[in-house]
Write a protein that holds these residues in place. Sequence first.
Motif, PDB file in Angstrom:
ATOM      1  N   GLY A  10      44.486  39.804  34.994  1.00 28.31           N
ATOM      2  CA  GLY A  10      43.232  40.356  34.511  1.00 28.31           C
ATOM      3  C   GLY A  10      42.709  41.510  35.336  1.00 28.31           C
ATOM      4  N   ALA A  63      43.055  32.949  33.462  1.00 27.37           N
ATOM      5  CA  ALA A  63      42.407  33.997  32.686  1.00 27.37           C
ATOM      6  C   ALA A  63      40.894  33.869  32.753  1.00 27.37           C
ATOM      7  CB  ALA A  63      42.880  33.931  31.236  1.00 27.37           C
ATOM      8  N   ILE A 104      38.640  37.797  31.285  1.00 28.88           N
ATOM      9  CA  ILE A 104      39.247  38.809  30.423  1.00 28.88           C
ATOM     10  C   ILE A 104      38.568  38.837  29.057  1.00 28.88           C
ATOM     11  CG2 ILE A 104      41.456  38.566  31.616  1.00 28.88           C
ATOM     12  CD1 ILE A 104      42.444  36.988  29.176  1.00 28.88           C
ATOM     13  N   ALA A 125      42.668  39.818  24.781  1.00 22.48           N
ATOM     14  CA  ALA A 125      43.614  39.403  25.813  1.00 22.48           C
ATOM     15  C   ALA A 125      43.652  37.884  25.934  1.00 22.48           C
ATOM     16  CB  ALA A 125      43.242  40.038  27.154  1.00 22.48           C
ATOM     17  N   TRP A 126      42.498  37.241  25.765  1.00 26.01           N
ATOM     18  CA  TRP A 126      42.443  35.762  25.807  1.00 26.01           C
ATOM     19  C   TRP A 126      43.320  35.163  24.708  1.00 26.01           C
ATOM     20  CZ3 TRP A 126      40.247  32.235  29.101  1.00 26.01           C
ATOM     21  CH2 TRP A 126      40.152  30.909  28.644  1.00 26.01           C
ATOM     22  N   ALA A 158      45.857  36.556  23.243  1.00 31.78           N
ATOM     23  CA  ALA A 158      47.258  36.836  23.581  1.00 31.78           C
ATOM     24  C   ALA A 158      47.766  35.855  24.623  1.00 31.78           C
ATOM     25  CB  ALA A 158      47.399  38.271  24.086  1.00 31.78           C
ATOM     26  N   LEU A 159      46.940  35.524  25.617  1.00 34.44           N
ATOM     27  CA  LEU A 159      47.364  34.570  26.637  1.00 34.44           C
ATOM     28  C   LEU A 159      47.412  33.142  26.093  1.00 34.44           C
ATOM     29  CD1 LEU A 159      45.892  35.716  30.057  1.00 34.44           C
ATOM     30  CD2 LEU A 159      48.127  36.165  29.035  1.00 34.44           C
ATOM     31  N   ARG A 175      51.109  42.604  23.848  1.00 35.51           N
ATOM     32  CA  ARG A 175      49.916  42.991  23.083  1.00 35.51           C
ATOM     33  C   ARG A 175      48.612  42.612  23.792  1.00 35.51           C
ATOM     34  NH1 ARG A 175      51.656  38.413  20.001  1.00 35.51           N
ATOM     35  NH2 ARG A 175      50.040  36.794  19.917  1.00 35.51           N
ATOM     36  N   SER A 176      48.717  41.996  24.969  1.00 36.11           N
ATOM     37  CA  SER A 176      47.511  41.561  25.681  1.00 36.11           C
ATOM     38  C   SER A 176      46.717  42.729  26.258  1.00 36.11           C
ATOM     39  CB  SER A 176      47.875  40.593  26.810  1.00 36.11           C
ATOM     40  OG  SER A 176      48.534  41.283  27.880  1.00 36.11           O
ATOM     41  N   GLY A 177      47.419  43.825  26.586  1.00 33.69           N
ATOM     42  CA  GLY A 177      46.754  44.960  27.197  1.00 33.69           C
ATOM     43  C   GLY A 177      46.312  44.724  28.626  1.00 33.69           C
ATOM     44  N   LEU A 178      46.783  43.658  29.251  1.00 33.09           N
ATOM     45  CA  LEU A 178      46.376  43.342  30.625  1.00 33.09           C
ATOM     46  C   LEU A 178      47.039  44.301  31.601  1.00 33.09           C
ATOM     47  CD1 LEU A 178      46.532  39.464  30.394  1.00 33.09           C
ATOM     48  CD2 LEU A 178      44.471  40.858  30.613  1.00 33.09           C
ATOM     49  N   ALA A 185      50.495  42.201  34.239  1.00 32.38           N
ATOM     50  CA  ALA A 185      51.063  40.963  33.702  1.00 32.38           C
ATOM     51  C   ALA A 185      52.520  40.747  34.100  1.00 32.38           C
ATOM     52  CB  ALA A 185      50.941  40.953  32.186  1.00 32.38           C
TER      53      ALA A 185
END
Length: 299
Positions: A60, A197, A202, A206-207, A209-210, A278-281, A284
């Motif tokens: 994050g 997370a 986040i 993103a949540w 995605a995780l 796809r999370s954009g973090l 990662a």
Amino acid sequence: MKRSEFDHWVTLETAEVERALEDWVPANTPAGLGVAMRYGVLDGGKRLRPLLVLAAAQAGGASTPWVREAAMRAAVAVELIHAYSLIHDDLPCMDNDVLRRGKPTVHVEFGEAQAMLAGDAMQALAFEVLTPDQGVPPELQARLVGLLARAAGHAGMAGGQAIDLASVGHALDEAALADMHRRKTGALLQASVLMGAACADIGAAAWQALMDYGAAVGLAFQVVDDMLDVTGASEVLGKTAGKDLHANKPTYVTVLGLEAARSHALALRDRAQAALARSGLPDAAWLSLLADRIVERES
């Protein structure tokens, strides 16, 4: 990201988790209970769940001072829940096993009553660790407690174990098998990711995605576990090989076959990697490499 860097990170973080467990699991308790607790959780295990917590917190990119403390407390708490579940699972009334993490199980070493109490005390300690008097905001404490409680209870790990015990000697199709293992194994692994997370606070996308990443690696772990029960050796696994087959339990190998199970594990790994993409973090990489390690492991 080089594997050598990842291995270095795993070594450092595992050592930090071990130190925290040493500090927070007491030895000075009534009637030697702490000795049994420490025997059941220290000096063994892959510490995968704590690593998932810490990797997700780092992913994050948050730098608030309490993020690291909250994440370490979450890492220790989830490992305490995992260790307690192993102590209880090994009892004669459940899986009746005598070997865990390369040494006699807790009930073999200390007796069934002490093993039951050690597991009970470790479950309570997990929530004590998550709720310090200071250092972690109360709102985050509550969120972490909720995530862990739901993953460990009737809808998660305990419910999955109940299904597992009720399924001995019965045929399950793939959907029913997946439902059981999403609860018994996957829920706590997914919660590990989400607890990390939560520490990083986040965003919603993103949540989600995780959540998907955690669900995929959680199920992949169990598929590989079922494969290793057939292909591994007890001295490598640290537990009794072939136990599920001997107990006539449905597994991914009995339902799908070994090669199809291996393909399924790889597909779940790919699903986890796609979720991360796809999370954009911002960071990662460790989560990505942990997904690979879950599928590639030999114990």
